[in-house]
Each structure stands twice: as structure tokens, then as C-alpha cells.
Design a protein around this motif. Structure first.
Motif, PDB file in Angstrom:
ATOM      1  N   SER A  66     -13.809  32.675 -11.742  1.00 51.23           N
ATOM      2  CA  SER A  66     -14.912  33.143 -12.589  1.00 51.23           C
ATOM      3  C   SER A  66     -14.503  34.275 -13.514  1.00 51.23           C
ATOM      4  CB  SER A  66     -16.081  33.607 -11.726  1.00 51.23           C
ATOM      5  OG  SER A  66     -16.662  32.511 -11.089  1.00 51.23           O
ATOM      6  N   GLY A  67     -13.772  35.236 -12.977  1.00 53.40           N
ATOM      7  CA  GLY A  67     -13.377  36.398 -13.767  1.00 53.40           C
ATOM      8  C   GLY A  67     -12.480  36.061 -14.939  1.00 53.40           C
ATOM      9  N   ILE A  78     -19.269  25.669 -15.081  1.00 55.77           N
ATOM     10  CA  ILE A  78     -18.010  25.941 -14.382  1.00 55.77           C
ATOM     11  C   ILE A  78     -17.520  24.704 -13.625  1.00 55.77           C
ATOM     12  CG2 ILE A  78     -18.899  26.905 -12.203  1.00 55.77           C
ATOM     13  CD1 ILE A  78     -16.650  29.127 -12.604  1.00 55.77           C
ATOM     14  N   TYR A  79     -18.436  23.891 -13.133  1.00 60.35           N
ATOM     15  CA  TYR A  79     -18.042  22.654 -12.439  1.00 60.35           C
ATOM     16  C   TYR A  79     -17.503  21.638 -13.450  1.00 60.35           C
ATOM     17  CZ  TYR A  79     -20.955  24.911  -8.958  1.00 60.35           C
ATOM     18  OH  TYR A  79     -21.498  25.823  -8.091  1.00 60.35           O
ATOM     19  N   ARG A  80     -18.149  21.580 -14.594  1.00 60.68           N
ATOM     20  CA  ARG A  80     -17.663  20.682 -15.651  1.00 60.68           C
ATOM     21  C   ARG A  80     -16.279  21.126 -16.144  1.00 60.68           C
ATOM     22  NH1 ARG A  80     -23.581  20.572 -18.223  1.00 60.68           N
ATOM     23  NH2 ARG A  80     -24.441  18.913 -16.904  1.00 60.68           N
ATOM     24  N   LEU A  81     -16.066  22.443 -16.207  1.00 63.15           N
ATOM     25  CA  LEU A  81     -14.780  22.974 -16.633  1.00 63.15           C
ATOM     26  C   LEU A  81     -13.673  22.582 -15.652  1.00 63.15           C
ATOM     27  CD1 LEU A  81     -12.993  24.753 -18.451  1.00 63.15           C
ATOM     28  CD2 LEU A  81     -13.696  26.709 -17.040  1.00 63.15           C
ATOM     29  N   VAL A  82     -13.921  22.729 -14.359  1.00 68.10           N
ATOM     30  CA  VAL A  82     -12.882  22.384 -13.387  1.00 68.10           C
ATOM     31  C   VAL A  82     -12.596  20.887 -13.422  1.00 68.10           C
ATOM     32  CG1 VAL A  82     -14.247  22.077 -11.267  1.00 68.10           C
ATOM     33  CG2 VAL A  82     -11.949  22.981 -11.116  1.00 68.10           C
ATOM     34  N   ALA A  83     -13.619  20.060 -13.593  1.00 72.60           N
ATOM     35  CA  ALA A  83     -13.399  18.609 -13.710  1.00 72.60           C
ATOM     36  C   ALA A  83     -12.555  18.301 -14.947  1.00 72.60           C
ATOM     37  CB  ALA A  83     -14.731  17.862 -13.765  1.00 72.60           C
ATOM     38  N   ALA A  84     -12.856  18.960 -16.063  1.00 72.61           N
ATOM     39  CA  ALA A  84     -12.088  18.743 -17.295  1.00 72.61           C
ATOM     40  C   ALA A  84     -10.629  19.161 -17.109  1.00 72.61           C
ATOM     41  CB  ALA A  84     -12.722  19.516 -18.451  1.00 72.61           C
ATOM     42  N   LYS A  85     -10.400  20.261 -16.388  1.00 78.81           N
ATOM     43  CA  LYS A  85      -9.019  20.703 -16.132  1.00 78.81           C
ATOM     44  C   LYS A  85      -8.263  19.687 -15.277  1.00 78.81           C
ATOM     45  CE  LYS A  85      -9.350  25.686 -16.715  1.00 78.81           C
ATOM     46  NZ  LYS A  85      -8.120  25.993 -17.433  1.00 78.81           N
ATOM     47  N   ASN A 102     -24.479  26.994  -4.474  1.00 76.70           N
ATOM     48  CA  ASN A 102     -23.320  26.524  -5.239  1.00 76.70           C
ATOM     49  C   ASN A 102     -23.173  25.009  -5.156  1.00 76.70           C
ATOM     50  OD1 ASN A 102     -22.771  29.155  -5.990  1.00 76.70           O
ATOM     51  ND2 ASN A 102     -21.263  29.464  -4.385  1.00 76.70           N
ATOM     52  N   ILE A 103     -23.544  24.435  -4.034  1.00 80.50           N
ATOM     53  CA  ILE A 103     -23.528  22.979  -3.891  1.00 80.50           C
ATOM     54  C   ILE A 103     -24.562  22.370  -4.835  1.00 80.50           C
ATOM     55  CG2 ILE A 103     -23.956  21.042  -2.317  1.00 80.50           C
ATOM     56  CD1 ILE A 103     -21.312  22.590  -1.852  1.00 80.50           C
ATOM     57  N   ARG A 104     -25.729  22.980  -4.913  1.00 80.99           N
ATOM     58  CA  ARG A 104     -26.765  22.464  -5.818  1.00 80.99           C
ATOM     59  C   ARG A 104     -26.273  22.466  -7.263  1.00 80.99           C
ATOM     60  NH1 ARG A 104     -30.091  25.055  -2.001  1.00 80.99           N
ATOM     61  NH2 ARG A 104     -30.274  26.980  -3.187  1.00 80.99           N
ATOM     62  N   GLY A 105     -25.574  23.516  -7.669  1.00 72.84           N
ATOM     63  CA  GLY A 105     -25.027  23.576  -9.025  1.00 72.84           C
ATOM     64  C   GLY A 105     -24.015  22.467  -9.271  1.00 72.84           C
ATOM     65  N   ALA A 106     -23.159  22.217  -8.285  1.00 79.77           N
ATOM     66  CA  ALA A 106     -22.151  21.159  -8.420  1.00 79.77           C
ATOM     67  C   ALA A 106     -22.808  19.795  -8.534  1.00 79.77           C
ATOM     68  CB  ALA A 106     -21.209  21.187  -7.220  1.00 79.77           C
ATOM     69  N   VAL A 107     -23.807  19.550  -7.711  1.00 80.00           N
ATOM     70  CA  VAL A 107     -24.516  18.265  -7.747  1.00 80.00           C
ATOM     71  C   VAL A 107     -25.237  18.100  -9.080  1.00 80.00           C
ATOM     72  CG1 VAL A 107     -26.400  16.952  -6.678  1.00 80.00           C
ATOM     73  CG2 VAL A 107     -24.671  18.062  -5.237  1.00 80.00           C
ATOM     74  N   GLU A 108     -25.838  19.166  -9.571  1.00 80.19           N
ATOM     75  CA  GLU A 108     -26.502  19.114 -10.882  1.00 80.19           C
ATOM     76  C   GLU A 108     -25.496  18.772 -11.984  1.00 80.19           C
ATOM     77  OE1 GLU A 108     -29.067  22.020 -13.838  1.00 80.19           O
ATOM     78  OE2 GLU A 108     -28.999  22.497 -11.697  1.00 80.19           O
TER      79      GLU A 108
END
Length: 136
Positions: A66-67, A78-85, A102-108
Motif C-alpha cells: 500500500s505504501g 488495489i486488487y485490480r492492480l495486483v491482478a494486472a501485475k 478485505n475479503i469483501r473488497g477482493a470479491v467486489e
């Protein structure tokens, strides 16, 4: 089809489990997942000064802190970013975290989420999702 395992650091990769193994069980599982050809990533809300332990060298195809990126879980970006990487779609990734928010954010964001409560339950769920043996 799932192609990647994305793990949180604190509370997940650091969880020693119940059996006092030589290394945290999810780190051992990560090695097996990588050996089976899955992509792997570390996703942490750590600040930009944090560096993964030397034992992690070569284990991750991507690491998002994050930092360093100016985003934090549970922001879907941030989840979309890690998938793109990883050069994958979010739906091709399983994300494990010990915080339900955090799981809810990933699922979203489109990922499959695994809420880490115990080492045993997380490994059981990952075995089903990834269709590989992780407990020995």
C-alpha cells in the motif's frame, strides 16, 4: 479457472498454526502452489519502507505494498492492480486475508476470497479451490 494465489502478509503468511512447524504453513503451501505452476502475489497494507523477508525471494511473481502504490485494502483498485501485475483478470485470482472487510473488497473486485481464520480451514479451502494437495 483459477491461476493465481494472492496472500496477505501479517496474520496469514505469519500464522504459525497449531503444530509448531519449521516455517508458517501457508508459506509452505505457497511454495507448493508455485511449484504446481500457479502465479503468486503478496498484497499488504504495509508502508513503503517494508521489505519482505529474504526467505520470500523468488516466491512471488508480484508484490504490492500500500505504501508504495498509494492504495489500500479494501479499495477494489488495489486488487485490480495486483491482478494486472500478474497479467490476469481478478476472477483468475484467489485472495487470502484474515480481515473480512478485505475479503469483501477482493470479491467486489472480482476475485475469489478466502477468509483466513485458522491454518487448517484456509488450507482445506485452498485445496478445494486450486485442486491440489497442500496438507501433508
Amino acid at each position: 479457472m483459477l491461476k493465481a494465489l494472492v496472500l496477505d502478509y501479517g496474520g496469514v503468511l505469519t500464522d504459525p498454526g497449531e503444530d509448531n512447524p519449521p516455517e508458517p504453513p501457508l508459506l509452505t503451501a505457497l511454495r507448493e502452489v508455485k511449484r504446481k505452476g500457479f502465479k503468486t502475489a503478496l498484497l499488504s497494507n504495509a508502508d513503503g519502507w517494508w521489505n519482505p523477508p529474504a526467505a520470500f525471494a523468488g516466491l512471488f511473481d508480484a508484490a504490492v505494498m500500500s505504501g508504495e502504490v498509494g492504495l489500500a485494502k479494501p479499495d477494489v483498485a488495489i486488487y485490480r492492480l495486483v491482478a494486472a501485475k500478474l497479467d490476469l483478470e481478478p476472477g483468475e485470482c484467489v485472495f487470502v486475508d484474515d480481515l473480512a472487510v478485505n475479503i469483501r473488497g477482493a470479491v467486489e473486485a472480482g476475485m475469489v476470497g478466502v477468509h483466513h481464520r485458522t491454518v487448517r480451514s484456509t488450507l482445506e479451502e485452498l485445496e478445494i479451490l486450486l485442486e491440489i494437495a497442500l496438507r501433508h
